[in-house]
Design a protein around this motif. Structure first.
Motif, short mmCIF file in Angstrom:
data_model
loop_
_atom_site.label_atom_id
_atom_site.label_comp_id
_atom_site.label_asym_id
_atom_site.label_seq_id
_atom_site.Cartn_x
_atom_site.Cartn_y
_atom_site.Cartn_z
N ALA A 192 14.32 11.35 -2.86
CA ALA A 192 15.25 10.94 -1.43
C ALA A 192 14.13 11.17 -0.12
O ALA A 192 14.19 10.47 0.64
CB ALA A 192 16.24 11.96 -1.24
N LYS A 193 13.14 12.28 -0.34
CA LYS A 193 12.35 12.25 0.78
C LYS A 193 10.86 11.82 0.25
O LYS A 193 9.95 12.11 1.37
CB LYS A 193 12.16 13.97 1.00
N ASN A 194 10.87 11.17 -0.76
CA ASN A 194 9.46 10.57 -1.14
C ASN A 194 8.31 11.65 -0.90
O ASN A 194 7.36 11.34 -0.56
CB ASN A 194 9.20 9.53 -0.18
N THR A 195 8.61 12.77 -1.53
CA THR A 195 7.79 13.80 -1.52
C THR A 195 7.45 14.53 -2.74
O THR A 195 8.58 14.84 -3.60
CB THR A 195 8.27 15.04 -0.50
N LEU A 196 6.49 14.89 -3.15
CA LEU A 196 5.87 15.52 -4.35
C LEU A 196 5.22 17.05 -3.67
O LEU A 196 4.68 17.27 -2.68
CB LEU A 196 4.61 14.84 -4.84
N TYR A 197 5.78 17.88 -4.73
CA TYR A 197 5.18 19.38 -4.39
C TYR A 197 4.50 19.92 -5.47
O TYR A 197 4.63 19.54 -6.80
CB TYR A 197 6.66 20.06 -4.28
N ALA A 228 4.69 10.80 0.64
CA ALA A 228 4.45 9.36 0.29
C ALA A 228 5.16 8.53 1.35
O ALA A 228 6.33 8.57 1.60
CB ALA A 228 4.77 8.93 -1.12
N SER A 229 4.40 7.30 1.56
CA SER A 229 4.83 6.26 2.63
C SER A 229 4.37 5.11 2.11
O SER A 229 3.59 4.95 1.27
CB SER A 229 4.86 6.73 4.11
N GLY A 230 4.80 3.93 2.72
CA GLY A 230 4.54 2.51 2.22
C GLY A 230 5.52 1.99 1.05
O GLY A 230 6.48 2.27 1.08
N TYR A 231 4.83 1.40 0.51
CA TYR A 231 5.63 0.82 -0.74
C TYR A 231 5.67 1.55 -1.71
O TYR A 231 4.97 1.30 -3.14
CB TYR A 231 4.92 -0.60 -1.35
N THR A 232 6.52 2.68 -1.84
CA THR A 232 6.84 3.78 -2.59
C THR A 232 7.56 3.50 -3.93
O THR A 232 7.40 4.24 -4.82
CB THR A 232 7.34 4.75 -2.15
N ASN A 233 8.00 2.18 -3.95
CA ASN A 233 8.79 1.65 -4.92
C ASN A 233 7.84 1.48 -6.07
O ASN A 233 8.04 1.46 -7.33
CB ASN A 233 9.77 0.46 -4.73
N GLN A 251 0.88 -1.23 0.07
CA GLN A 251 -0.24 0.05 -0.08
C GLN A 251 0.88 0.96 -0.13
O GLN A 251 2.01 1.23 0.45
CB GLN A 251 -0.90 0.10 1.13
N VAL A 252 0.36 2.24 -0.55
CA VAL A 252 0.86 3.71 -0.65
C VAL A 252 0.04 4.60 0.04
O VAL A 252 -1.02 4.70 -0.44
CB VAL A 252 1.20 3.99 -2.02
N GLN A 253 0.70 5.22 1.07
CA GLN A 253 0.03 6.34 1.80
C GLN A 253 0.30 7.50 1.23
O GLN A 253 1.49 7.91 1.16
CB GLN A 253 -0.13 6.36 3.32
N LEU A 254 -0.57 8.75 1.13
CA LEU A 254 -0.35 9.84 0.58
C LEU A 254 -1.00 10.98 1.42
O LEU A 254 -2.12 10.83 1.76
CB LEU A 254 -0.80 10.16 -1.04
N VAL A 255 0.01 11.85 2.13
CA VAL A 255 -0.69 12.89 3.03
C VAL A 255 -0.32 14.44 2.56
O VAL A 255 0.69 14.73 2.26
CB VAL A 255 -0.03 12.72 4.24
N GLU A 256 -1.44 14.91 1.96
CA GLU A 256 -1.16 16.58 1.64
C GLU A 256 -1.08 17.43 2.87
O GLU A 256 -1.52 17.15 3.83
CB GLU A 256 -2.08 16.76 0.76
N SER A 257 -0.05 18.78 2.56
CA SER A 257 0.03 19.69 3.31
C SER A 257 0.06 21.08 2.39
O SER A 257 0.38 21.16 1.60
CB SER A 257 0.70 19.50 4.56
N GLY A 258 -0.19 22.06 3.26
CA GLY A 258 0.35 23.41 2.80
C GLY A 258 -0.74 24.29 2.13
O GLY A 258 -0.32 25.23 1.63
N GLY A 259 -1.85 23.85 2.20
CA GLY A 259 -3.05 24.51 1.69
C GLY A 259 -3.43 25.80 2.74
O GLY A 259 -2.83 25.83 3.74
#
Length: 125
Positions: A74-79, A24-29, A1-9
């Motif tokens: 490296a941070k598994n983060t989307l912007y 992003a966390s979990g099985y990010t591959n 599973q892949v978990q996605l958590v947004e922030s910054g709004g």
């Protein structure tokens, strides 16, 4: 599973800027393509921008030149950098990811299997 958590709004005046993040966390591959969607009340969820594993980006015509999608592997983060915001940009913004990148239909919600809970962007005139 892949978990996605947004922030910054948040709430900004027209012409202002925001930077949204999606952790992003979990099985990010599993992730090959990530994107941002938005949905205003009474409207369908629409694709805003997408980025594939090679860094190739796509944008909706309505945000070209104003929004920039990027990622930090490296941070598994989307912007999503939102500049020159307009009241029409007001919506709930969702992060999405999938194991494949459907280049011809990246803007469709069916192209992405993983979704975050959304972060609200409100732009006042």
């Amino acid at each position: 599973q892949v978990q996605l958590v947004e922030s910054g709004g948040g709430s900004v005046q027209a012409g202002g800027s925001l930077r949204l993040s999606c952790a992003a966390s979990g099985y990010t591959n599993r992730v090959s393509c990530m994107g941002w969607f938005r949905q205003a009340p009474g409207k369908e969820r629409e694709g805003v921008a997408a980025i594939d594993s090679d860094g190739t980006t796509s944008y909706a015509d309505s945000v070209k030149g104003r929004f920039t999608i990027s990622k930090d592997n490296a941070k598994n983060t989307l912007y999503l950098q939102l500049n020159s915001l307009k009241p029409e940009d007001t919506a709930m913004y969702y992060c999405a990811a999938d194991g494949d990148c459907y280049y011809s239909s990246w803007y469709s919600v069916v192209a992405f299997g993983y979704w975050g809970q959304g972060t609200q962007v409100t732009v006042s005139s």
